[in-house]
Design an enzyme around this catalytic site. Structure first.
Site, PDB file in Angstrom:
ATOM      1  CE  LYS A   1       2.811   0.604 -37.531  1.00 16.92           C
ATOM      2  NZ  LYS A   1       2.168   1.650 -37.665  1.00 16.92           N
TER       3      LYS A   1
ATOM      4  CB  ALA B   1      12.027  -0.780 -30.064  1.00 18.08           C
TER       5      ALA B   1
ATOM      6  CG  HIS C   1      -0.486   7.833 -27.437  1.00 16.41           C
ATOM      7  ND1 HIS C   1       0.364   7.311 -29.110  1.00 16.41           N
ATOM      8  CD2 HIS C   1      -1.734   7.052 -28.346  1.00 16.41           C
ATOM      9  CE1 HIS C   1       0.514   6.251 -29.499  1.00 16.41           C
ATOM     10  NE2 HIS C   1      -1.283   6.332 -29.106  1.00 16.41           N
TER      11      HIS C   1
ATOM     12  NE  ARG D   1       0.886   2.717 -25.256  1.00 25.30           N
ATOM     13  CZ  ARG D   1       1.604   1.446 -25.099  1.00 25.30           C
ATOM     14  NH1 ARG D   1       2.170   1.324 -25.942  1.00 25.30           N
ATOM     15  NH2 ARG D   1       2.242   1.906 -23.505  1.00 25.30           N
ATOM     16  CD  GLN D   2      -5.519   0.606 -21.979  1.00 25.67           C
ATOM     17  OE1 GLN D   2      -6.917  -0.072 -21.702  1.00 25.67           O
ATOM     18  NE2 GLN D   2      -4.428   0.336 -21.082  1.00 25.67           N
TER      19      GLN D   2
ATOM     20  CG  ASP E   1       6.150   7.380 -33.310  1.00 29.99           C
ATOM     21  OD1 ASP E   1       4.734   8.077 -33.152  1.00 29.99           O
ATOM     22  OD2 ASP E   1       5.584   6.326 -33.532  1.00 29.99           O
TER      23      ASP E   1
ATOM     24  CD  GLU F   1      -2.951  -0.498   2.712  1.00 31.92           C
ATOM     25  OE1 GLU F   1      -2.810   0.349   3.355  1.00 31.92           O
ATOM     26  OE2 GLU F   1      -4.178  -1.546   2.662  1.00 31.92           O
TER      27      GLU F   1
ATOM     28  CG  ASP G   1       5.309  -0.278 -25.259  1.00 37.13           C
ATOM     29  OD1 ASP G   1       6.230  -0.336 -24.839  1.00 37.13           O
ATOM     30  OD2 ASP G   1       4.236  -0.582 -25.307  1.00 37.13           O
TER      31      ASP G   1
END
Length: 316
Positions: free
Chosen positions: A195, A227, A133, A98-99, A221, A41, A225
């Site tokens: 891509k 890579a 992001h 990213r979410q 970029d 904790e 992450d």
């Protein structure tokens, strides 16, 4: 509303950056105990008076993401209960960014929104972050958000290095806007990598739009992450005749086999900032170079404290 003075506190995520920011501001770092109970904790105790102060909690929510995020939450609550005048969460790297959507209506959480709600509920009055992001995350907050950019730091280094025969490369179609703006500032040509991504963190380069033969390719970029994307891009560019491949990324997440991939790839150099501290392996990698964001963060904090314009820092 005016505040007595400026204070900066930090947790355990990136104390070196916080110390550097405090030095640029000519103040001492706020004294606090940020520790753990034996079961893990988070425990926070402020060791100085914060009543009526303009307080910044400077901490990237990088790995271990949940621990560092929880430290921020508990520090904010401690500051709020100690009657801080205004609390700004200064998160140079905003974890969970990213979410930020439900791709193809998949049954997933929009976790960036969850984190935004958590910070607001804990008592954060405003957010300061760097190179989000996706810009729309600012709309997840009902408090002011200052999303600043590392581009002045990265561009300054590009100009300093004076790379010959430069061409800016977008690593994917989604990064074209950023790459185009960079190419305009550098007065350079633009190439795009098309891509296909069969699954998360796996990228396959399909085609390169633009002539890169004999050129120094610059990829910029917001983060690196695993890579995989970066290394695939570097290998594809070299196969198409590129002389050198350089990458400039703000946030060095560098998880999993990232360092090994970089060392074994065609990438000549990866330049990152210190929004996230480098692991020992990353520090020992000769292809990785780190730039400091401390001065830019300090100037932004000073302007917020003085109620001055932040956007003018990035006006072309």
């Amino acid at each position: 509303m005016s505040y007595d003075s400026l204070m900066v506190f930090t947790g355990n995520a990136n104390p070196k950056l916080a110390e550097a920011v405090a030095q640029h501001l000519h103040i001492h770092l706020g004294r606090a105990t940020v520790g753990r109970f034996s079961d893990g904790e988070v425990m926070v105790e402020l060791l100085e008076n914060v009543r009526g102060k303009d307080v910044f909690v400077l901490q990237s929510t990088c790995a271990p993401t949940n621990d560092n995020l929880m430290e921020v939450m508990v520090m904010v609550d401690a500051l709020k209960r100690a009657s801080a005048g205004r609390i700004t969460a200064a998160l140079p790297y905003f974890g969970y960014a990213r979410q930020d959507r439900r791709p193809r209506s998949a049954r997933v959480a929009i976790t960036a929104k969850v984190v935004a709600d958590m910070l607001s509920s804990a008592g954060v009055d405003r957010l300061l972050t760097m190179d989000l992001h996706s810009d729309q995350i600012q709309g997840f907050f009902d408090i002011p958000v200052d999303n600043i950019y590392a581009s002045p730091i990265l561009l300054s280094d590009v100009w300093k290095q004076n790379y010959p025969n430069l061409i800016v490369v977008s690593p994917d179609v989604g990064g074209v806007v950023r790459a185009r703006a960079l190419a305009k500032q550098l007065d350079a040509d633009l190439a795009i990598i098309d891509k296909r991504r069969p699954k998360p963190n796996v990228a396959k380069v399909m085609n390169i739009i633009g002539d890169v033969v004999g050129r120094t390719c610059l990829i910029m970029d917001d983060m690196v992450d695993t890579a995989n994307t970066l290394c695939e891009a570097a290998n594809a560019l070299k196969e198409k005749g590129a002389a050198r491949v350089l990458a400039y990324c703000t946030h060095p997440v560098l998880s999993g086999p990232a360092i090994e991939r970089i060392e074994n790839s065609a990438l000549d150099e990866l330049v990152v900032t210190d929004t996230i501290p480098l692991s020992e392996a990353a520090r020992n990698c000769k292809r990785i170079r780190q730039l400091s964001t401390a001065e830019l963060l300090a100037e932004t904090i000073r302007r917020i404290n003085n109620e001055e314009s932040v956007s003018s820092l990035f006006t072309e």
